[in-house]
Design a protein around this motif. Sequence first.
Motif, mmCIF file in Angstrom:
data_model
loop_
_atom_site.group_PDB
_atom_site.id
_atom_site.type_symbol
_atom_site.label_atom_id
_atom_site.label_comp_id
_atom_site.label_asym_id
_atom_site.label_seq_id
_atom_site.Cartn_x
_atom_site.Cartn_y
_atom_site.Cartn_z
ATOM 1 N N LEU A 203 2.198 -15.024 -12.443
ATOM 2 C CA LEU A 203 1.989 -14.539 -11.077
ATOM 3 C C LEU A 203 0.693 -15.069 -10.483
ATOM 4 O O LEU A 203 0.590 -15.366 -9.302
ATOM 5 C CB LEU A 203 1.958 -13.003 -11.082
ATOM 6 N N MET B 107 5.639 -20.118 -14.842
ATOM 7 C CA MET B 107 4.362 -19.880 -14.128
ATOM 8 C C MET B 107 4.066 -18.387 -14.082
ATOM 9 O O MET B 107 4.961 -17.577 -13.890
ATOM 10 C CB MET B 107 4.483 -20.413 -12.706
ATOM 11 N N PHE C 256 -1.949 -22.872 0.071
ATOM 12 C CA PHE C 256 -1.185 -23.171 1.277
ATOM 13 C C PHE C 256 -1.871 -22.639 2.525
ATOM 14 O O PHE C 256 -1.903 -23.291 3.558
ATOM 15 C CB PHE C 256 0.228 -22.600 1.157
ATOM 16 N N PHE C 257 -2.398 -21.431 2.387
ATOM 17 C CA PHE C 257 -3.050 -20.840 3.562
ATOM 18 C C PHE C 257 -4.296 -21.612 3.929
ATOM 19 O O PHE C 257 -4.555 -21.899 5.097
ATOM 20 C CB PHE C 257 -3.374 -19.359 3.329
ATOM 21 N N ALA D 17 -4.829 -24.677 3.243
ATOM 22 C CA ALA D 17 -4.357 -25.943 3.791
ATOM 23 C C ALA D 17 -3.979 -25.752 5.250
ATOM 24 O O ALA D 17 -4.274 -26.586 6.097
ATOM 25 C CB ALA D 17 -3.158 -26.429 2.993
ATOM 26 N N GLY D 18 -3.352 -24.621 5.521
ATOM 27 C CA GLY D 18 -2.925 -24.308 6.877
ATOM 28 C C GLY D 18 -4.096 -24.274 7.837
ATOM 29 O O GLY D 18 -4.050 -24.826 8.934
ATOM 30 N N LEU E 133 -1.337 -20.670 -5.598
ATOM 31 C CA LEU E 133 -0.528 -21.575 -4.773
ATOM 32 C C LEU E 133 -0.517 -21.108 -3.318
ATOM 33 O O LEU E 133 -0.675 -21.883 -2.384
ATOM 34 C CB LEU E 133 0.899 -21.574 -5.336
ATOM 35 N N MET E 134 -0.342 -19.784 -3.189
ATOM 36 C CA MET E 134 -0.274 -19.181 -1.862
ATOM 37 C C MET E 134 -1.576 -19.411 -1.103
ATOM 38 O O MET E 134 -1.582 -19.834 0.058
ATOM 39 C CB MET E 134 -0.009 -17.677 -2.018
ATOM 40 N N TYR F 234 1.061 -18.218 -8.770
ATOM 41 C CA TYR F 234 1.692 -18.117 -7.458
ATOM 42 C C TYR F 234 0.677 -17.788 -6.384
ATOM 43 O O TYR F 234 0.682 -18.341 -5.303
ATOM 44 C CB TYR F 234 2.790 -17.040 -7.468
#
Lengths: 187, 300
Positions: free
Chosen positions: A3, A1, A13-14, A16-17, A9-10, A6
Amino acid sequence: MSLKKYFLLMILFFVAGIGYGQRYFTKSGKIAFDATTPSSPEKIKGKSHTAVCVLDTKTGALQFSVLMKGFEFDRALMQEHFNENYVESDKFPKSEFRGTVTANDKINYTQDGKYKVEVKGTMTLHGESKEVVTNGELKVDNGKIKLEANFDVLLADYKVSIPGLVADKVSKIAKIEVDCALELFKN
Amino acid sequence: MKNTTLAILIIFCGLVSNNAMAQDDLLKMVGEDKPKKERVKYAFKSPRVINSHSMEFLNPGTMDFRILHRFGQLNQGYKNFFGLDQASMRMGFDFGILHNLMAGIGRSTYRKEVDGYIKYAPIRQTKGARVMPLTVALVSGMTLDGTDWADPVRKNFYTSRLAYYFQMILGRKFSESFTLQLVPTMVHKNLVPLETTPNNIYALGVGGRIKLSKRIAFTWDYTHVIKPTLDSGYYHPLSVGFDIETGGHVFQLHFSNSTGMNERAFITETSGNWAKADIRFGFNLSRVFQLKKNKNTDSK
């Protein structure tokens, strides 16, 4: 993968948070109480402008916290007596409510509107906790949520005693007024 | 390999942040539980321990009307009804200006004295985010003797009626029920009766309070005169008593060996001897009036 992925992805997640729980809050909620008897010559009223309120629109969880020393009175002496003799704010610095909006799934938080709501939970005051149910109004307005409620608290339930000497002025039941404007909580 | 570690780290961070958000304690999430700086209040029920100034201040915008009363000596027996036949009093008005600034004036029957003072605290005891272990207050006062000249023949100056006092109050409210203060004091008298009598008197006061219940407290107020050593006939002033709080009043009931109720009078001219029950019953009555309304409480 790479950078780049990533980071994607990060971000995912945030996002999603944030999406997972929509939290609305304020640190300048207004909570007022009035414990004046009809025969009292002076108003026994206190008001706090620094109540903290958080609402989770997904689960309907609603929590309040107010510092007892934040209540202000017309008379400084009343404020002193309130803190020293009645709620004992050194021992019990804050009052809290932890509960839920009962029919939370019926509220559409994405659209402006007014709702009559019932809130159920535990109120802690003067170190005593008690289950309470109260009705209020919830208003969604342009991404903000306004909460208003009025209810009575029997002081004896929370072991706040009113001495006979002032029973003609200080009521055994305090009328509580809540008025909070919540904004979206961003981490 | 490095990249994989990074990936795991990022995913982990994401999960942790999600978990934190999903936590039940919403109040903690918004940082509600952070301690705030908070002034330690109500170390004493009133700005006077009994006779001496206390570390406590009046709230800004309030006026305290105080009547201080001392009866006659207890050891006078039944003839004078244990002193209750006689009385000495001081009437005073104290004003709270800022949370750490107050001023007051008073008039005593003893030597027909008028007194006034200013009290200011550069440091106040705080707790929470910023801790300051004690209150430091400075008092500067003046007294004016109103009696006739002791010697009308000599040339008398108006300033001879004046005396001054300066105090530093170092006080700490140790707990809800215990407060202690040390009060280094200097009294300067412009006129003294004898050439050998010094004009400056140095003393150290020790005052305190033990709260017995929500509305009753035990208080004491002792001042040790350090320099010069006391002339015969004078004693170190000691008062002990109770503060009783009702709705709008504070009653201070006590026994004291001093008659005078301003700093010059009770520090330098206390003539009662505790050992001989040469003490007086007394009470202070304080009624606080709100002169300025709190503007934050106006109805919305």
